[in-house]
Design an enzyme around this catalytic site. Structure first.
Site, PDB file in Angstrom:
ATOM      1  CG  HIS A 289      36.048  42.475  47.236  1.00 24.78           C
ATOM      2  ND1 HIS A 289      36.249  43.661  48.328  1.00 24.78           N
ATOM      3  CD2 HIS A 289      36.564  42.988  46.119  1.00 24.78           C
ATOM      4  CE1 HIS A 289      36.922  44.422  47.659  1.00 24.78           C
ATOM      5  NE2 HIS A 289      37.165  44.183  46.510  1.00 24.78           N
TER       6      HIS A 289
ATOM      7  CG  MET B 297      38.738  37.626  35.778  1.00 25.96           C
ATOM      8  SD  MET B 297      39.063  38.547  37.172  1.00 25.96           S
ATOM      9  CE  MET B 297      37.623  39.255  37.586  1.00 25.96           C
TER      10      MET B 297
ATOM     11  CB  CYS C 277      40.598  43.804  46.801  1.00 24.11           C
ATOM     12  SG  CYS C 277      40.998  43.975  48.492  1.00 24.11           S
TER      13      CYS C 277
ATOM     14  N   GLY D 172      43.857  40.937  37.971  1.00 26.84           N
ATOM     15  CA  GLY D 172      43.243  42.190  38.258  1.00 26.84           C
ATOM     16  C   GLY D 172      44.294  43.026  39.194  1.00 26.84           C
TER      17      GLY D 172
END
Length: 346
Positions: free
Chosen positions: A253, A236, A250, A192
């Site tokens: 979350h 992913m 991050c 990410g």
């Protein structure tokens, strides 16, 4: 005639402040759009209202009465100062974060978070208590991920804000967490990784680590070429490229517990013995008096509204790692909103 007690005045004032809580955010956005901080910074010396008005990058002449009232509010917000004698304006210490072009600028975050589309889900906060539809989808008709893929301008705005936050975090990582990256890591995948802001900083600080960005195809397509950084597109939830360390800033979350467990299991499959996942994410502590304590709770609501995800306590993080079959983990606080979590699968 009944008088209002001092305590009642204070209580009413608190509610009034919260009723108009949006005002500070939008006045802040206005200050950024008007480039007030840059104008004062570039002038070096404090400026009178007329001097400031004449230098703002807007159509002239400026309505000085309206500018005065905006500046009065910004001074009350303690972002700018006014000299009582000369009536000239200058920057207060927090205003440095309103300056573009340096690594700790928060301008892109201000513009993104206060964009009308990104504010829209907040008007649906209560709607999420029933049904399975996230507030973002109720407000804008699509999930945040689909919305980003078909709205390139908003996607760029969002990526710029993420890069802004990442620069703040990676500055803390580079200064406070060198051992985390220097402990037997020769390869690292940033899952990410977006536009590569984090992995670029990691690669610069630790040039011996071979770094890879892994993200969705539309994100990789918009990400710049970075010397010595490999880019791979994929999902992913299906697989993650193998490496000594998997870095996720991050990311978890954004997702609910079951989805996080699935991602962590993919991480475990991609890691060798001795490998680890380096997670940079919020850790909520309800007993904390830290200056970031409230913003961490705000971010939790933001995740609930936009992605259906959440910010987690130490206990909630442990539950995820246990469910994904990880052997151990360690939480390190840094001088950022987020903490660093090292999770070891073996």
């Amino acid at each position: 005639m009944e008088t209002v007690s001092k305590i009642d005045q204070q209580n009413q004032a608190k509610i009034w402040k919260q009723i108009y809580g949006f005002a500070e955010s939008l006045v802040l956005k206005c200050a950024v759009q008007l480039e007030i901080a840059e104008t004062l910074h570039n002038n070096v010396k404090p400026m009178s209202l007329s001097e400031l008005a004449s230098k703002l990058p807007v159509a002239q002449p400026v309505n000085e009465d309206r500018l005065f009232r905006i500046m009065r509010y910004l001074v009350h917000m303690e972002l700018f100062k006014i000299d009582a004698t000369t009536q000239k304006y200058s920057l207060a210490p927090p205003a440095k974060y309103l300056l573009r072009g340096w690594e700790k600028s928060m301008v892109d975050s201000i513009l993104c978070i206060n964009d009308k589309d990104f504010l829209a889900p907040w008007h649906h906060l209560g709607d999420g208590l029933t049904g399975n539809c996230d507030a973002f989808e109720k407000a804008l008709g699509k999930s945040i991920w689909v919305y980003m893929s078909v709205n390139p301008e908003k996607n760029q705005l969002f990526n710029a804000a993420m890069a802004c936050d990442t620069r703040l975090v990676t500055s803390a990582l580079a200064n406070e967490c060198k051992s985390i990256f220097s402990d037997g890591i020769s390869t690292l995948v940033d899952v990410g990784g977006g536009t590569g802001t984090a992995v670029k900083a990691i690669s610069k600080a630790f040039p011996d680590i071979k770094c890879t960005i892994y993200d969705l195809p539309h994100v990789i397509a918009d990400s710049p070429e970075i010397p010595n950084i490999t880019k791979i597109s994929g999902d992913m939830f299906k697989s993650i490229p193998s490496a000594d360390a998997i870095f996720m800033k991050c990311i978890l979350h954004d997702w609910n517990d079951d989805e996080c467990i699935q991602i962590l299991k993919r991480c475990k499959e991609a890691l060798p013995k001795g490998g680890k996942v380096i997670i940079v994410d919020v850790v909520i502590d309800m007993d904390s008096t830290h200056p970031y304590a409230k913003i961490r709770l705000t971010l939790d609501l933001d995740m609930m509204l936009n992605t259906g995800g959440k910010e987690r306590t130490k206990e909630e993080w442990k539950t995820l790692f246990d469910a994904a079959g990880f052997a151990s983990h360690k939480v390190t606080q840094i001088s950022a909103v987020q903490s660093v979590i090292e999770a070891y699968p073996y």
